[in-house]
Design a protein around this motif. Structure first.
Motif, PDB file in Angstrom:
ATOM      1  N   LYS A  41     -50.125  16.877   7.626  1.00 13.15           N
ATOM      2  CA  LYS A  41     -51.284  17.186   8.488  1.00 13.15           C
ATOM      3  C   LYS A  41     -51.009  18.428   9.336  1.00 13.15           C
ATOM      4  CE  LYS A  41     -52.892  12.392   8.786  1.00 13.15           C
ATOM      5  NZ  LYS A  41     -53.132  11.233   9.679  1.00 13.15           N
ATOM      6  N   LEU A  42     -49.787  18.535   9.864  1.00 11.75           N
ATOM      7  CA  LEU A  42     -49.426  19.711  10.653  1.00 11.75           C
ATOM      8  C   LEU A  42     -49.443  20.972   9.799  1.00 11.75           C
ATOM      9  CD1 LEU A  42     -46.457  18.251  12.764  1.00 11.75           C
ATOM     10  CD2 LEU A  42     -48.778  18.750  13.563  1.00 11.75           C
ATOM     11  N   ILE A  43     -48.907  20.862   8.581  1.00 11.59           N
ATOM     12  CA  ILE A  43     -48.908  22.016   7.674  1.00 11.59           C
ATOM     13  C   ILE A  43     -50.330  22.463   7.371  1.00 11.59           C
ATOM     14  CG2 ILE A  43     -48.336  22.776   5.325  1.00 11.59           C
ATOM     15  CD1 ILE A  43     -45.885  21.008   5.437  1.00 11.59           C
ATOM     16  N   TYR A  44     -51.206  21.499   7.150  1.00 12.43           N
ATOM     17  CA  TYR A  44     -52.602  21.825   6.853  1.00 12.43           C
ATOM     18  C   TYR A  44     -53.250  22.595   8.010  1.00 12.43           C
ATOM     19  CZ  TYR A  44     -57.604  21.139   6.095  1.00 12.43           C
ATOM     20  OH  TYR A  44     -58.953  21.341   5.943  1.00 12.43           O
ATOM     21  N   GLU A  45     -52.986  22.150   9.243  1.00 13.43           N
ATOM     22  CA  GLU A  45     -53.575  22.821  10.412  1.00 13.43           C
ATOM     23  C   GLU A  45     -53.054  24.245  10.547  1.00 13.43           C
ATOM     24  OE1 GLU A  45     -56.006  21.702  12.314  1.00 13.43           O
ATOM     25  OE2 GLU A  45     -56.075  19.881  11.090  1.00 13.43           O
ATOM     26  N   VAL A  46     -51.761  24.447  10.256  1.00 13.70           N
ATOM     27  CA  VAL A  46     -51.184  25.794  10.331  1.00 13.70           C
ATOM     28  C   VAL A  46     -51.732  26.675   9.218  1.00 13.70           C
ATOM     29  CG1 VAL A  46     -49.033  27.128  10.151  1.00 13.70           C
ATOM     30  CG2 VAL A  46     -49.085  25.023  11.496  1.00 13.70           C
ATOM     31  N   LEU A  47     -51.860  26.115   8.021  1.00 15.30           N
ATOM     32  CA  LEU A  47     -52.357  26.886   6.882  1.00 15.30           C
ATOM     33  C   LEU A  47     -53.797  27.342   7.066  1.00 15.30           C
ATOM     34  CD1 LEU A  47     -50.967  25.288   3.588  1.00 15.30           C
ATOM     35  CD2 LEU A  47     -50.892  27.678   4.254  1.00 15.30           C
ATOM     36  N   LYS A  48     -54.575  26.558   7.793  1.00 18.44           N
ATOM     37  CA  LYS A  48     -55.982  26.923   8.015  1.00 18.44           C
ATOM     38  C   LYS A  48     -56.120  28.256   8.734  1.00 18.44           C
ATOM     39  CE  LYS A  48     -57.677  23.262  10.037  1.00 18.44           C
ATOM     40  NZ  LYS A  48     -58.655  22.322  10.644  1.00 18.44           N
ATOM     41  N   LEU A  49     -55.090  28.600   9.521  1.00 17.45           N
ATOM     42  CA  LEU A  49     -55.116  29.869  10.257  1.00 17.45           C
ATOM     43  C   LEU A  49     -54.836  31.062   9.345  1.00 17.45           C
ATOM     44  CD1 LEU A  49     -53.114  28.718  13.407  1.00 17.45           C
ATOM     45  CD2 LEU A  49     -55.607  28.923  13.178  1.00 17.45           C
ATOM     46  N   GLN A  50     -54.291  30.788   8.134  1.00 18.86           N
ATOM     47  CA  GLN A  50     -53.978  31.818   7.137  1.00 18.86           C
ATOM     48  C   GLN A  50     -53.154  32.972   7.722  1.00 18.86           C
ATOM     49  OE1 GLN A  50     -57.247  33.014   4.666  1.00 18.86           O
ATOM     50  NE2 GLN A  50     -58.048  30.937   4.441  1.00 18.86           N
ATOM     51  N   ASN A  51     -52.115  32.562   8.472  1.00 20.52           N
ATOM     52  CA  ASN A  51     -51.179  33.504   9.075  1.00 20.52           C
ATOM     53  C   ASN A  51     -49.797  33.241   8.467  1.00 20.52           C
ATOM     54  OD1 ASN A  51     -49.174  34.635  10.865  1.00 20.52           O
ATOM     55  ND2 ASN A  51     -50.799  34.931  12.365  1.00 20.52           N
ATOM     56  N   ASN A  52     -49.355  34.120   7.577  1.00 16.99           N
ATOM     57  CA  ASN A  52     -48.102  33.898   6.846  1.00 16.99           C
ATOM     58  C   ASN A  52     -46.885  33.856   7.768  1.00 16.99           C
ATOM     59  OD1 ASN A  52     -48.853  33.487   4.195  1.00 16.99           O
ATOM     60  ND2 ASN A  52     -48.967  35.663   3.735  1.00 16.99           N
ATOM     61  N   GLU A  53     -46.892  34.698   8.817  1.00 18.85           N
ATOM     62  CA  GLU A  53     -45.746  34.723   9.739  1.00 18.85           C
ATOM     63  C   GLU A  53     -45.604  33.381  10.461  1.00 18.85           C
ATOM     64  OE1 GLU A  53     -48.068  37.052   9.600  1.00 18.85           O
ATOM     65  OE2 GLU A  53     -46.979  38.836   8.910  1.00 18.85           O
ATOM     66  N   LEU A  54     -46.742  32.849  10.944  1.00 19.37           N
ATOM     67  CA  LEU A  54     -46.728  31.562  11.626  1.00 19.37           C
ATOM     68  C   LEU A  54     -46.303  30.448  10.674  1.00 19.37           C
ATOM     69  CD1 LEU A  54     -47.359  29.685  14.006  1.00 19.37           C
ATOM     70  CD2 LEU A  54     -49.759  29.672  13.265  1.00 19.37           C
ATOM     71  N   PHE A  55     -46.806  30.510   9.451  1.00 19.84           N
ATOM     72  CA  PHE A  55     -46.487  29.470   8.476  1.00 19.84           C
ATOM     73  C   PHE A  55     -45.003  29.471   8.135  1.00 19.84           C
ATOM     74  CE2 PHE A  55     -46.136  27.896   4.090  1.00 19.84           C
ATOM     75  CZ  PHE A  55     -46.665  26.633   4.261  1.00 19.84           C
ATOM     76  N   LEU A  56     -44.413  30.666   8.004  1.00 18.20           N
ATOM     77  CA  LEU A  56     -42.984  30.766   7.701  1.00 18.20           C
ATOM     78  C   LEU A  56     -42.149  30.175   8.825  1.00 18.20           C
ATOM     79  CD1 LEU A  56     -40.582  31.799   6.049  1.00 18.20           C
ATOM     80  CD2 LEU A  56     -40.884  34.022   7.172  1.00 18.20           C
ATOM     81  N   ILE A  57     -42.472  30.546  10.073  1.00 17.81           N
ATOM     82  CA  ILE A  57     -41.727  30.043  11.235  1.00 17.81           C
ATOM     83  C   ILE A  57     -41.870  28.527  11.339  1.00 17.81           C
ATOM     84  CG2 ILE A  57     -41.615  30.063  13.750  1.00 17.81           C
ATOM     85  CD1 ILE A  57     -42.440  33.031  13.620  1.00 17.81           C
ATOM     86  N   PHE A  58     -43.077  28.038  11.096  1.00 18.27           N
ATOM     87  CA  PHE A  58     -43.329  26.599  11.194  1.00 18.27           C
ATOM     88  C   PHE A  58     -42.547  25.834  10.123  1.00 18.27           C
ATOM     89  CE2 PHE A  58     -45.846  22.809  10.083  1.00 18.27           C
ATOM     90  CZ  PHE A  58     -45.828  22.169  11.314  1.00 18.27           C
ATOM     91  N   SER A  59     -42.520  26.372   8.895  1.00 16.24           N
ATOM     92  CA  SER A  59     -41.796  25.719   7.801  1.00 16.24           C
ATOM     93  C   SER A  59     -40.298  25.646   8.110  1.00 16.24           C
ATOM     94  CB  SER A  59     -42.011  26.477   6.488  1.00 16.24           C
ATOM     95  OG  SER A  59     -43.378  26.545   6.163  1.00 16.24           O
TER      96      SER A  59
END
Length: 447
Positions: free
Chosen positions: A206-224
């Protein structure tokens, strides 16, 4: 100035590794072997180009965390269910078979104590997840029959590492047998692993889905990366290991529909850090000790690799695995693994291993790794040679090809209007297809 000095040393390592890898590629030798040789040349037993070995080891530990994380991402509980017989029966036959054989040799032939023999058998029973799966990924063999066998056994080994680490303090000199303490430690570990799956599998996707919705690769990488390291640190604090925690994090994310996207973002970083892991292994080899007893160490190394291979082959035959796949898996798992370094160091710190035995184990481990890298690369040629003396079943021929349910399929990139129309056409004519879509909302809605 200390940081600047370390930066200079890292630069030297990068330059040296680039030169060595270039030569190894020219000679068509594996890059992993080149990194180990780089560590040997640059380390304290080589040209002493690196004095800050501890900092290199720290970077290499990050590499192991990222490697196990990506291995977990490529794995899934569904795949584990498909190879559950290999995992439970094959893994237990390999681990306990190796422990029994090694313990017997160490206790009855070499005359070591029960505790020392048991610790040595723990160390030798493990194989290298890092080497085997990295080469399998490069050669596209992770989904082959021998790839599934190797993965199943390696995961079983990685789980038993936790138990071995918990037992070593109770095997140290002067330690009293505390069966209640051992049982409590094992129960705690099991509950922690179960808790990870029950909680994280509900929350993380669910957290990944919320981050992915922003379509920001830098944020997604840091979050992962945050998910990976948070779960790894929690596991470490709970008495497991950082690497095993990272593997758990990867498996948790692999159950979501976003695992491929996470894998794609992590891969470039993993390769850099993993290279430091293999360089750090090369730095551990005491070349002076090896030169003092080269024939003893080489004989010990070859015996270990031979019997580890045979144990895997016999174990696989017991559970009705085809002979060719069993041989390929046996060759792949014949080395001693990276977690053995952790067990060796932990046992040495607890006073179980003497200086000489410590050096024997470290030297043998590194040499088995170096030899197995070459063997895995050429194992199909070796098995082809054995085919002249051993008759493999016709069904086993061509076992190198990955098992896949899709053949001659259509790859549809994007699930917009054109993509939907193409899907309808494929369904009409019964053509198999795969859809690649970046938008997480679309993936979730149509999954």
């Amino acid at each position: 100035m200390e940081h600047f000095s370390f930066l200079q040393e890292i630069t030297v390592v990068f330059i040296l590794s680039s030169f060595v890898i270039f030569l190894f590629n020219k000679m068509k030798l594996p890059s992993i072997l080149g990194f180990i040789i780089t560590g040997l040349l640059a380390g304290p037993y080589g040209f002493k180009l690196v004095s800050e070995v501890e900092q290199v080891n720290l970077i290499s530990e990050i590499g192991i965390i990222l490697l196990l994380f990506t291995i977990g991402l490529e794995f899934s509980l569904k795949r584990l269910n498909k190879i559950k017989d290999i995992f439970f029966y094959g893994g237990s036959l390999q681990v306990f078979g190796t422990i029994i054989l090694t313990f017997t040799a160490a206790y009855f032939i070499l005359g070591f104590s029960v505790k020392l023999s048991l610790v040595i058998s723990f160390i030798i029973s493990l194989s290298s997840t890092a080497i085997v799966l990295k080469i399998f990924q490069e050669q596209g063999e992770t989904q082959t029959p021998h790839g599934n066998i190797s993965v199943g056994i390696l995961i079983f080994q990685d789980i038993t590492v936790v138990i071995m680490l918990l037992l070593i303090p109770y095997l140290s000199a002067g330690a009293q047998a505390d069966f209640a303490g051992i049982a409590y430690a094992l129960l705690k570990s099991a509950l922690i692993i179960l808790g990870f799956f029950l909680v994280a599998r509900k929350i993380v996707p669910k957290l990944i889905y919320e981050v992915l919705k922003l379509q920001n690769n830098e944020l997604f990488l840091i979050f992962s990366l945050s998910i990976c390291f948070i779960i790894a640190f929690i596991a470490d604090k709970a008495g497991l290991s950082l690497a095993f925690g990272a593997f758990l994090a990867g498996i948790i994310i692999s159950e979501s529909e976003y695992s491929h996207h996470v894998f794609e973002n992590i891969m470039p970083f993993k390769e850099v850090f993993v290279s430091f892991f293999f360089i750090s292994i090369g730095m551990l080899l005491n070349i002076n000790f090896f030169l003092q007893k080269p024939f003893t160490i080489l004989a010990l190394t070859l015996l270990i690799m031979f019997f580890k291979c045979i144990i895997v082959v016999l174990g696989m035959r017991i559970i009705k695995i085809p002979l060719k796949a069993a041989f390929l898996a046996g060759i792949s798992l014949s080395q001693i693994g990276e977690f053995s370094f952790l067990l060796t160091r932990f046992a040495y710190e607890n006073g179980i291993l003497s200086d000489a035995i410590f050096q024997y184990l470290i030297s043998s481990t590194i040499i088995t790794m170096m030899l197995s890298i070459l063997l895995i690369k050429e194992m199909h040629v070796l098995v082809g040679w054995l085919d002249r003396f051993i008759t493999f079943d016709a069904l086993e021929k061509g076992g190198k090809k990955p098992v896949s349910s899709l053949k001659n399929h259509v790859i549809i990139i994007g699930y917009g209007i054109s993509g939907k129309n193409l899907v309808k056409s494929c369904k009409t004519f019964n053509i198999p297809y795969v859809i690649i879509e970046f938008n997480p909302k679309t993936v979730r809605y149509y999954s």
